[in-house]
Design a protein around this motif. Structure first.
Motif, PDB file in Angstrom:
ATOM      1  N   UNK A  28      11.186 -30.283 -11.750  1.00 28.90           N
ATOM      2  CA  UNK A  28       9.770 -29.602 -11.652  1.00 28.90           C
ATOM      3  C   UNK A  28       8.988 -30.244 -12.697  1.00 28.90           C
ATOM      4  N   UNK A  29       7.888 -30.351 -12.775  1.00 27.51           N
ATOM      5  CA  UNK A  29       7.107 -30.961 -13.901  1.00 27.51           C
ATOM      6  C   UNK A  29       6.006 -32.145 -13.566  1.00 27.51           C
ATOM      7  N   UNK A  30       5.784 -33.099 -14.340  1.00 29.72           N
ATOM      8  CA  UNK A  30       4.993 -34.083 -14.064  1.00 29.72           C
ATOM      9  C   UNK A  30       5.646 -35.063 -13.187  1.00 29.72           C
ATOM     10  N   UNK A  39      -1.617 -31.012 -21.404  1.00 27.04           N
ATOM     11  CA  UNK A  39      -1.183 -29.519 -21.066  1.00 27.04           C
ATOM     12  C   UNK A  39      -0.036 -29.412 -20.094  1.00 27.04           C
ATOM     13  N   UNK A  40      -0.091 -30.477 -19.064  1.00 28.31           N
ATOM     14  CA  UNK A  40       1.145 -30.709 -17.942  1.00 28.31           C
ATOM     15  C   UNK A  40       2.316 -30.921 -18.690  1.00 28.31           C
ATOM     16  N   UNK A  41       2.566 -31.975 -19.644  1.00 27.58           N
ATOM     17  CA  UNK A  41       3.302 -32.340 -20.145  1.00 27.58           C
ATOM     18  C   UNK A  41       4.065 -30.974 -21.135  1.00 27.58           C
ATOM     19  N   UNK A  42       3.293 -30.055 -21.549  1.00 26.74           N
ATOM     20  CA  UNK A  42       3.560 -28.948 -22.405  1.00 26.74           C
ATOM     21  C   UNK A  42       4.199 -27.893 -21.471  1.00 26.74           C
ATOM     22  N   UNK A  43       3.536 -27.645 -20.229  1.00 26.56           N
ATOM     23  CA  UNK A  43       4.186 -26.806 -19.229  1.00 26.56           C
ATOM     24  C   UNK A  43       5.727 -27.248 -18.862  1.00 26.56           C
ATOM     25  N   UNK A  93       6.390 -42.055 -19.990  1.00 26.86           N
ATOM     26  CA  UNK A  93       7.616 -42.662 -20.839  1.00 26.86           C
ATOM     27  C   UNK A  93       7.956 -41.810 -22.053  1.00 26.86           C
ATOM     28  N   UNK A  94       6.927 -41.724 -22.880  1.00 26.92           N
ATOM     29  CA  UNK A  94       7.520 -41.072 -24.110  1.00 26.92           C
ATOM     30  C   UNK A  94       7.722 -39.535 -23.834  1.00 26.92           C
ATOM     31  N   UNK A  95       7.153 -39.029 -23.270  1.00 29.93           N
ATOM     32  CA  UNK A  95       7.314 -37.414 -22.674  1.00 29.93           C
ATOM     33  C   UNK A  95       8.788 -37.628 -22.155  1.00 29.93           C
ATOM     34  N   UNK A  96       9.056 -38.519 -21.306  1.00 29.55           N
ATOM     35  CA  UNK A  96      10.532 -38.260 -20.738  1.00 29.55           C
ATOM     36  C   UNK A  96      11.600 -38.427 -21.645  1.00 29.55           C
TER      37      UNK A  96
END
Length: 251
Positions: A28-30, A39-43, A93-96
């Motif tokens: 799930x997710x981005x 906000x998508x990363x936060x969810x 990439x930083x989020x992952x």
């Protein structure tokens, strides 16, 4: 297996749902590396925290789908290795990478899969190959010269996941890729050959990208050598995709 998510990847792994009851697949997710709001990363992060809590309480293994794209490994000359340095240059990439660290530090049993560019019917229009096909069909395509893409048939990606779970691989990061990247110009050229459309190209130079190492994958899953990966594999992936989404297209 419990599958979290409803998108392309989640649907693709549904054939595994009746097996591996102690596994939770977080699909799930981005799903895009470009133009994603915070906000998508936060969810996604909030959902992951909740899922990790459930895994810890119930003793389950989490399978998390990360990325082996240049967004994670960055521009490089050598192959991107799971045990080597990463240089994320995009927010995606930083989020992952941050989510990977959360998982590793959580104490939960886990398997992190750095997925290349999976291809199959049912993908969203913004994803790499569907977007490129649509541009070619419109007769004008944006080409990032220097960019390379490791395309992998999503069925092969699912087969590799199945083998990793069968071998009880855990607490590792594994690149799920063919190991053979094609220049975007060559991908566009093959699409033009198959569709019979010669598109006007708008070319933008980008930093050169290196390949993704599949050494660990082949060590853990020897059957990966039987999936036909090689320098022309990307053409097979494209042909299979076009046949599935537009069977009337010229061969």
């Amino acid at each position: 297996m419990r599958i979290i998510g409803h998108g392309f990847l989640a649907r693709s792994i549904r054939p595994l749902a009746s097996s591996h009851p102690r596994v939770v697949a977080f699909a799930a997710g981005v799903s895009s590396g470009d133009g994603v709001a915070e906000d998508q990363f936060a969810r996604e992060a909030a959902l992951l925290y909740d899922t990790l809590g459930q895994c810890l309480r119930d003793g389950l293994r989490l399978v998390y789908f990360s990325t082996s794209s240049a967004g994670m490994y960055g521009p490089r000359h050598g192959a991107g290795r799971e045990d080597g340095p990463v240089r994320p240059f995009s927010s995606y990439g930083r989020h992952k990478l941050a989510m990977e660290e959360v998982i590793r530090n959580s104490g939960a049993d886990h398997l992190i899969l750095r997925l290349a560019y999976p291809v199959g019917p049912g993908q969203r229009p913004h994803q790499f190959l569907p977007s490129l096909v649509a541009q070619v069909r419109r007769g004008r395509v944006r080409v990032h010269r220097g960019a390379r893409r490791d395309l992998i048939d999503v069925r092969h990606a699912v087969s590799l996941l199945k083998s990793l779970l069968h071998e009880d691989v855990s607490r590792q990061v594994v690149n799920i890729a063919s190991g053979w990247e094609a220049a975007v110009e060559d991908i566009v050229g093959h699409l033009e050959d198959r569709t019979g459309i010669v598109a006007e190209r708008h070319t933008v130079d980008v930093p050169a990208e290196g390949p993704v190492s599949t050494e660990r994958l082949h060590r853990l899953v020897p059957k990966a050598a039987e999936l036909g990966f090689g320098p022309c594999y990307y053409r097979q992936v494209i042909d299979t995709y076009l046949a599935a989404v537009a069977p009337s297209s010229p061969a």
